[in-house]
Design an enzyme around this catalytic site. Structure first.
Site, short mmCIF file in Angstrom:
data_model
loop_
_atom_site.label_atom_id
_atom_site.label_comp_id
_atom_site.label_asym_id
_atom_site.label_seq_id
_atom_site.Cartn_x
_atom_site.Cartn_y
_atom_site.Cartn_z
N LEU A 1 0.81 -1.22 0.00
CA LEU A 1 0.00 0.00 0.00
C LEU A 1 0.84 1.26 0.00
CD1 LEU A 1 -2.66 -1.05 2.67
CD2 LEU A 1 -2.94 -1.03 0.18
N GLY A 2 2.05 1.17 0.53
CA GLY A 2 2.90 2.35 0.59
C GLY A 2 4.09 2.08 1.48
N PHE B 1 9.70 4.15 8.47
CA PHE B 1 10.22 3.01 9.21
C PHE B 1 9.85 1.67 8.59
CE2 PHE B 1 9.79 6.25 12.65
CZ PHE B 1 11.15 6.49 12.76
N GLY B 2 9.23 1.67 7.42
CA GLY B 2 8.91 0.39 6.80
C GLY B 2 7.75 0.48 5.83
N ASP C 1 3.96 13.93 14.47
CA ASP C 1 4.21 13.70 13.04
C ASP C 1 2.90 13.77 12.26
OD1 ASP C 1 5.89 13.31 10.87
OD2 ASP C 1 5.72 11.13 10.95
#
Length: 485
Positions: free
Chosen positions: A171-172, A176-177, A290
């Site tokens: 999905l994206g 961080f991953g 964030d």
């Protein structure tokens, strides 16, 4: 009679999965789970028993089974009945004592006898109430413990759900991953966030996110279903949001037209409500740190849910500000006092919300989308500020695609609030409760905004220096900056 489900080792069916299968069937009252040496898992579900209504009848008839636990609503109804019985019993006892007292003459022995009866009855009621309260306290404590515990998936079950982390299911990818779409054994679609093994920040962010999200419950926060810590993997399993993230609509010329003004305003309000919950009404004060378009997920109806709490900072309920030597976030969304000095407060999120608000109105990114003017190359905040200060030009910030669906006054209010949120000094910015009042109260007087943070004319030398700050971010990805204290 029962239904039997048999899965081979590729599915890695767990007892949790078996329980979920039971819950998907309204008539299921109990289930059994076995894992054979032939690498096959068997899950049997059972309907209501006729004749005997007690749970023990399942054990007598089917052998060792696990009865389906009641939903909180069922538990709640049970306790309503219990307290009703206690209340009625108390009233009956007191009325009996009263009539007994009236029947007897008020003299010597009669008074003593009545007082003794009253004392014994009250003692009995208090003892019963104490017993029920203790039981109720244990129930609440156990229920909270259950709610706080996440399901721990095996790596094999996650791998199977995502088709071995197929690129087709991706999905994206964030700081961080990567995130993959998956389907659990019961058919539920999920979003699987697989943290990068090479990420130095991964373990801290993983623990932070699992412990925090499990305790947060709000319609505008994404729900964490479970996690996996196996084979050096750190994996989070979330509810699946079919419309992905806000940035996939907002900054795509082909899809931004799908977000009319009413939809955008609902998204703005939902994000504000989610932040207000984090700042004031959750068990701990939570600073997201964030907040950006890629961390706002959209459900089937394009309603927003705040996600990615790996960088969140927890405060005690009486704390409002702290300093940190580890600055994390995304360039373009961090306020100056945090980015340069490491000062964290709820106003940190307010600044990010202001940036996001102006981005939703304009369909432009603050970072990396300077206005193409050779003499005044401004970021989005600077461009909004200049238009605001030129009479009659404020609406020019709005994406033209919204002209047919917007209410000009509402758009101008959003721009006004956005500029108030991104002011240079934290003390000048409103709280999220004030932001919601400003957005929803048409008659509320709004103060004039002061110049936004980072409002400078960016020349080549400034741009070069800016790009060398910390560990640079690509395409708005998260960064980590160490600030000496």
């Amino acid at each position: 009679m029962g239904n039997e489900y048999v899965y081979d080792e590729s599915y890695n069916l767990t007892s949790y999965d078996c329980e979920r299968l039971c819950w998907t069937n309204c008539s299921c009252m109990a289930y059994t789970y076995t894992y054979a040496t032939t690498n096959r898992a068997t899950c049997k579900t059972y309907g209501p028993r006729t004749g005997k209504a007690k749970d023990e009848s399942y054990r007598e008839y089917y052998g060792i089974v696990r009865t389906r636990r009641p939903y909180p609503e069922e538990k709640e109804k049970k306790w309503v009945r219990i307290w009703s019985i206690i209340t009625i019993a108390s009233l009956v006892s007191l009325l009996s004592c009263y009539f007994l007292y009236k029947k007897l003459n008020i003299n010597g022995k009669a008074v003593k006898y009545v007082m003794l009866v009253v004392f014994l009855e009250v003692k009995k009621i208090l003892k019963l109430l104490l017993h029920r309260l203790r039981h109720f306290y244990n129930y609440i404590r156990a229920d909270n413990k259950v709610n706080a515990e996440l399901h721990h998936f095996t790596f094999q079950s996650i791998s199977s759900a995502t088709n071995n982390f197929s690129s087709a299911n991706k999905l994206g990818e964030g700081g961080f991953g990567a995130v993959y779409k998956g389907k659990l054994v019961d058919g539920q679609e999920v979003a699987v966030k697989r943290l990068s093994r090479s990420s130095e920040q991964g373990v801290k962010e993983f623990k932070n996110e699992t412990e925090l999200i499990a305790k947060l419950q709000h319609t505008n926060l994404v729900r964490l279903i479970g996690c996996c810590i196996e084979k050096k993997e750190k994996i989070l399993v979330y509810e699946y949001m079919p419309n992905k993230s806000l940035d996939s609509f907002l900054f795509d010329p082909r899809k931004k037209g799908l977000l009319d003004w009413n939809t955008r305003f609902v998204i703005i309000d939902g994000i504000a409500q989610g932040l207000l919950y984090l700042h004031r009404f959750s068990r701990l004060r939570v600073i997201h740190r964030d907040l950006k378009a890629s961390n706002i997920l959209l459900d089937d109806y394009l309603k927003p849910k705040i996600s990615d709490f790996g960088m969140a900072k927890l405060f005690g309920i009486d704390e409002s500000e702290a300093n940190t030597s580890r600055v994390v976030g995304t360039r373009g969304y961090m306020p100056p006092e945090y980015m340069l000095e490491g000062s964290v407060s709820t106003k940190t999120d307010v600044f990010g919300f202001g940036v996001l608000l102006l981005e939703i109105v304009s369909s432009k990114m603050n970072h990396g989308s300077t206005q193409h003017d050779a003499e005044h190359p401004l970021n989005l905040l600077g461009h909004a500020w200049e238009l605001w200060n030129e009479a009659g030009r404020g609406l020019e910030l709005m994406d033209p695609v919204l002209e047919d669906s917007c209410t000009p006054k509402e758009v101008m209010t959003c721009i006004h609030v956005g500029l108030l949120c991104v002011q240079d000094h934290a003390i000048d910015r409103p709280t999220m409760s004030e932001v919601i009042s400003m957005l929803t109260n048409e008659n509320m007087h709004l103060p004039e905004p002061k110049r936004p943070a980072f409002f400078i004319e960016r020349h080549q030398a400034d741009s070069a220096r800016d790009d060398n700050i910390g560990n640079g971010s690509v395409n708005g990805q998260s960064i980590s900056i160490l600030v000496a204290r």
